[in-house]
Structures are given as structure tokens and as C-alpha cells.
Design an enzyme around this catalytic site. Structure first.
Site, PDB file in Angstrom:
ATOM      1  N   SER A  55      29.353  62.465  30.040  1.00 45.07           N
ATOM      2  CA  SER A  55      30.496  63.181  30.599  1.00 45.07           C
ATOM      3  C   SER A  55      31.359  62.598  31.731  1.00 45.07           C
ATOM      4  CB  SER A  55      30.096  64.315  31.203  1.00 45.07           C
ATOM      5  OG  SER A  55      29.127  65.127  30.394  1.00 45.07           O
ATOM      6  N   HIS A  59      28.877  63.111  39.579  1.00 46.01           N
ATOM      7  CA  HIS A  59      28.427  64.443  40.190  1.00 46.01           C
ATOM      8  C   HIS A  59      28.197  64.391  41.691  1.00 46.01           C
ATOM      9  CE1 HIS A  59      27.517  66.229  36.454  1.00 46.01           C
ATOM     10  NE2 HIS A  59      26.819  65.157  36.031  1.00 46.01           N
ATOM     11  N   CYS A 414      49.511  54.707  20.462  1.00 45.88           N
ATOM     12  CA  CYS A 414      48.914  56.156  21.100  1.00 45.88           C
ATOM     13  C   CYS A 414      48.693  56.015  22.858  1.00 45.88           C
ATOM     14  CB  CYS A 414      47.880  56.428  20.456  1.00 45.88           C
ATOM     15  SG  CYS A 414      47.856  56.435  18.601  1.00 45.88           S
ATOM     16  N   CYS A 449      45.580  58.358  16.708  1.00 49.80           N
ATOM     17  CA  CYS A 449      45.353  57.724  15.376  1.00 49.80           C
ATOM     18  C   CYS A 449      44.124  57.140  15.302  1.00 49.80           C
ATOM     19  CB  CYS A 449      46.515  56.736  15.242  1.00 49.80           C
ATOM     20  SG  CYS A 449      46.267  54.925  15.626  1.00 49.80           S
TER      21      CYS A 449
END
Ligand SMILES: Cc1cc2nc3c(=O)[nH]c(=O)nc-3n(C[C@H](O)[C@H](O)[C@H](O)COP(=O)(O)OP(=O)(O)OC[C@H]3O[C@@H](n4cnc5c(N)ncnc54)[C@H](O)[C@@H]3O)c2cc1C
Length: 493
Positions: A55, A59, A414, A449
Site C-alpha cells: 500500500s 504508517h 501518460c 495505456c
């Protein structure tokens, strides 16, 4: 102990097995000393397994059980992040996190988490509904309160592992990829033989940071020493969606559900590149190579995430992926020295990324008993900054392109990545050798893409820079050739 002596190829002070974020951080921490270091990984690039599929949250540390190793390493690691990411030129944004109480029944959980945060020494604040919605208007109106943790952040996990390995190499460590360790065998003189598919190394000390496979290596090494060992890692899969970078104002913090017995629960979070991450699930699997996603699990992930952020724009989903947490049967990080000169860094599930610097320092302390640690006066903690074209102002870009035309040739539209950035990613220490390596370092292929337009260009640049034929360029590991043969016109074009 009864095995015949192996022909030793090279000798090192410390051999580190596994170039994920933990092994790379250990190598970098040890590079501060005058040591001969070898960092080994069986993959074709550093940070290719769990350190590349998580993720990416730094933390804060409100969640782990107070007094646990996870809590300690999380909190210490979190504090080290800003300075170390600055030294290593790694993208980090301390955006803070909000853990939401949805419905009245979750309000006491937030209060309990605030108590845990206080025990762990983590600053937090409980926000009421209005204050939460003021910060994040796209959250569910069902939110009752939230735990705000200002010291939570987001990091580019690919850059982190690569920069750690690069800095270790820059300071003298040797990195060998595509080399699988098959055995760690104690030698009669107290040192170890580290056997790989390519030969044997002698090491005064070994750090076992082999992620999902660290249990097998540790158990076998201890069996050879005649010691009982019962490390057991079972992978727990986390599946995700990635959204395109459609609106920088959609969310400003990492948004968590309240934790469950399975872990931290579902989150929706911006990434350092302005994408959004939705996930992860948390289901055990019996295979350590099971990275498949399923429609069923992803539907559950989305449904849970929509309880936090109902307006997640599903048309912006550009990718799905899964990562495997290396869950040791005790459920805790294992940072131990079961025999002189042998250090295990195993069972490093979440918050391992956050804890990497702290875990690396623990490893150094454990080895202090076994090898002389003499400071290396030439140690340079700083990585040369990377060019990040997409963040540069137009006049800066124009100036750079005028001086170095390759930075004016955009390869990936992109993600706005130039040829110059790709070439630098190949030429740096611990440089990219595969298409995936380029993607992790500079992002072509991460966009809408997914590499459909830029991949042929990336293959060409890799082939040119590495002095190979395009057909020899790999997507990732051995056996992932992209081009099979040349077809086409008389010139072979
Ligand atoms: C779904 C998910 C979400 C997570 N989210 C977060 C988060 O938000 N924040 C956070 O702090 N942490 C998070 N984590 C945890 C974090 O990703 C891990 O703790 C960390 O990446 C573990 O790093 P590692 O180096 O131990 O393992 P890995 O990255 O897996 O590295 C181990 C390396 O060892 C190599 N290896 C294995 N066997 C051998 C062998 N025999 N010979 C040579 N090399 C070998 C592998 O190729 C691999 O490169 C998450 C993890 C998962 C799965």
C-alpha cells in the site's frame, strides 16, 4: 556440518540474502562500516516481490499492539523516514491518515485506537464528523468521527528499495541478481557458506532477508547446526485496484477503515504520483507465488472502499495487482540471531516498509557481537537526485532539453517521461536492465495505456544502452522475452 567443503568463489564479511526493502536497507546500513558486503537476490531486479506490491503507506504506528516489536519498529522507522528519504532522493509525502468510524458502533473503536496511539507514542487527534468532512468532502456522510494521524505518509516503494540498494552499491557493496540462494551452511570455523545456483560464498555473517522464503533458509541452516527451528511463513494475499491520476483534490489523506483481526483493513489513498490506490484484501493462500487477482475478491474490496468513499470513479481504474504478506506463524516480526553470525529478518509483513530503517539498525546491532564494525569515513549517505520531468516548470524543462536533448524527447506521454530519464535509470548504479525495471524507476507503463504505446521505445532504448538485441530484452524475469523474432521488410524493419 557433514557436507563436503564447497569450492568457495569469493569471501565476504556479510552476505545479505534478499534485495527487498529489508535486505537493501540492511545492506545500506552496513555500508557505513568497512565491510565487504554482498547483496543477493534471485530476481532480475531489486525490490521485485513484496516490496513492489503493497500500500506504500508510511504508517504512523497507532495500530500495532503496544510493546510489540511491530509497534517499536513502526514508530522508530516512521521518525527516520523524512531525513533518510531526503538523503536517498525518494518521493515521500507526509499527508497524514484518517481512520473512519462509520456508524455509531465504530466510535468507541476510534477512542480505543487513540489510547493505543498514546501508548505507542504516536500523536493523533480525534476529529468529529464536521471536521472530517471539511478535510475530505468526498467521504461518506455516514462518518461519525475519525482518528487523524498527522505523522502518516505515502512513499514511492519502488524508489525506496532501489535507492537503498543503489546507495549500498555506491558505498562499495556488491549486488548480484538472478542468483538464488539454495543453502546457508555453517563452516567449522564459525563462518558460513552461502550456496547459490552459481557457486559458494564464504561469509563471516549472513543476514537472511529472503521475504516469503526466509523460513525455509533459516530452518535448513539451523538444522545443519543441529538446532531446532520452526519458522513458518504463510502468505496472506492483498488485492488492489489502481486508479489513474484524475483529480489531485479527490482525497488529501490516506483513508482507512478501522482495523480488523485480519490487519489494517481497506484503505483508499493517494500515491506519491497522484494515482489512487484501493485495497487490499487479506486472505491466506498456500502458495508463495500466487499473485493472481480474482473478480470476486476485487468486488469485495471495492464494496468496502465505497463505504469510505462512495464516489470512487470506477472508470478511472487502470490496473489490478496483488501482493503477499509474509506472515510468520507467531504474527510478529522475527528479528533474531539464532546462532552467532546468523541474523533473520523474517515475517516482515506490514508495517515492514515503514520499519525498514529501524529493522536495518537492529540487524547492525545484532551483528555487532560477531563482526568488527569500524566506521567507513568515506560513506556517502546521499543518492544523486533523479530528474523528474513531470514536476518541472516549462522553462526549466526547456532549459534542460536545450542542454541535454534526450530530456526533450518524451517517451511515455501518460506519465510524462523522457528518454533522458530512462537512460539515467539504466546507467545509475543498480540500474534497470528490464522493461519492468524501467517502469519501477521512471514510470513508463504505469499510466492509462499501461505501456501500450511506449513499450517498444523502452525496449529499443534498453537494447541500445545495454548493447543487446531487442529480442533479448526481458519484461521482468528470465523467460519473459517480449519480442520473439524479427519479421517484416527486406531490411528487417
Ligand atoms: C498487501 C500488502 C500491503 C502492505 N502495505 C504496507 C504499507 O502500506 N506500509 C508498510 O509499511 N508495509 C506494508 N506492507 C509490508 C511491506 O511491503 C513488507 O514488509 C516489505 O516489503 C517486506 O520486504 P522484504 O524485503 O522482507 O520482502 P521482499 O520484498 O519480498 O524481498 C525479499 C527478497 O528476497 C528474495 N529471495 C527470496 N528467496 C531468495 C533466495 N533463496 N535467494 C535469493 N533471493 C531470495 C526475493 O526475490 C525478494 O526480492 C504490505 C505488504 C503487503 C503484501
Amino acid at each position: 556440518m557433514n557436507r563436503p567443503a564447497e569450492q568457495v568463489r569469493e569471501s565476504y564479511d556479510v552476505v545479505i540474502i534478499g534485495a527487498g526493502v529489508i535486505g537493501a536497507a540492511a545492506a545500506r546500513a552496513l555500508a557505513r562500516y568497512r565491510l565487504r558486503l554482498l547483496l543477493l537476490d534471485r530476481e532480475s531486479d531489486v525490490g521485485s516481490v513484496t516490496s513492489a506490491a503493497n500500500s506504500a503507506i508510511v504508517h504512523s504506528g497507532y495500530d500495532p499492539t503496544p510493546g510489540s516489536l511491530k509497534a517499536k519498529m513502526n514508530v522508530v522507522g516512521n521518525r527516520l523516514f523524512p531525513e533518510l528519504c531526503r538523503q536517498l532522493d525518494v518521493d515521500l509525502k507526509m499527508i497524514g491518515s484518517l481512520t473512519l468510524a462509520i456508524g455509531d458502533e465504530q466510535v468507541p473503536i476510534i477512542e480505543e485506537l487513540a489510547g493505543r496511539a498514546a501508548q505507542n507514542g504516536v500523536p493523533v487527534e480525534i476529529l468529529n464528523r464536521d471536521a472530517v468532512l471539511q478535510r475530505e468532502p468526498n467521504l461518506t456522510p455516514e462518518v461519525r468521527s475519525a482518528l487523524f494521524a498527522p505523522t502518516a505518509g505515502i512513499v514511492n516503494p519502488f524508489e525506496l528499495t532501489i535507492a537503498l540498494a543503489e546507495n549500498a552499491v555506491q558505498n562499495g557493496a556488491t549486488l548480484r541478481l538472478n542468483e538464488e540462494v539454495t543453502r546457508i551452511s555453517p563452516r567449522p570455523d564459525g563462518s558460513y557458506t552461502v550456496m547459490t545456483g552459481r557457486g559458494a560464498y564464504r561469509a563471516l555473517a549472513v543476514i537472511n532477508a529472503a521475504g516469503l522464503h526466509a523460513d525455509t533458509l533459516a530452518n535448513n541452516a539451523l538444522a545443519e547446526l543441529g538446532r531446532p527451528a520452526d519458522y513458518k511463513i504463510r502468505p496472506r494475499k492483498g488485492e488492489y485496484f489502481v486508479l489513474d491520476h484524475f483529480d489531485p483534490e479527490f482525497l488529501h489523506h490516506t483513508i482507512f477503515t478501522v482495523p480488523t483481526e485480519k490487519g489494517k483493513g481497506i484503505l483508499v489513498s493517494p500515491t506519491t504520483h497522484g494515482n489512487y490506490l484501493v485495497g487490499p484484501s487479506a486472505e491466506f493462500t498456500d502458495r508463495k507465488d500466487d499473485f493472481a487477482t480474482t473478480d470476486e475478491t476485487l468486488a469485495q474490496v471495492l464494496a468496502s472502499a465505497q463505504k469510505l468513499v462512495p464516489s470512487i470513479p470506477t472508470r478511472q481504474i487502470i490496473r489490478q495487482f496483488a501482493g503477499l504478506r509474509a506472515v510468520e506463524k507467531r504474527g510478529e516480526f522475527v528479528i533474531d540471531r539464532p546462532a552467532p553470525g546468523l541474523v533473520n529478518l523474517l515475517g516482515i509483513q506490514s508495517p515492514g516498509l515503514t520499519a525498514c530503517f529501524a529493522i536495518a539498525e537492529e540487524a547492525v546491532e545484532l551483528l555487532r557481537e560477531d563482526i568488527p564494525l569500524e566506521e567507513n569515513p568515506d560513506f556517502n549517505p546521499v543518492c544523486r537526485p533523479r530528474v523528474r520531468l513531470h514536476r518541472m516548470a516549462p522553462d526549466e524543462r526547456a532549459k534542460l532539453a536545450a542542454e541535454h536533448p534526450s530530456f526533450g524527447r518524451v517517451v511515455c506521454r501518460c506519465e510524462d517521461v523522457s528518454e533522458g530519464e530512462i537512460v539515467d535509470a539504466i546507467r545509475r548504479p543498480c540500474g534497470a536492465t528490464t522493461v519492468d525495471g524501467i517502469k519501477k524507476r521512471t514510470r513508463p507503463g504505469f499510466g492509462k495505456c499501461q505501456g501500450g504505446f511506449c513499450q517498444p521505445q523502452v525496449v529499443k532504448i534498453l537494447a541500445r544502452e545495454l548493447g543487446k538485441k531487442p529480442e533479448e530484452i526481458l519484461l521482468k524475469s528470465q523467460g519473459t522475452e517480449i519480442l520473439l523474432e524479427k519479421i517484416g521488410g527486406a531490411n528487417g524493419d
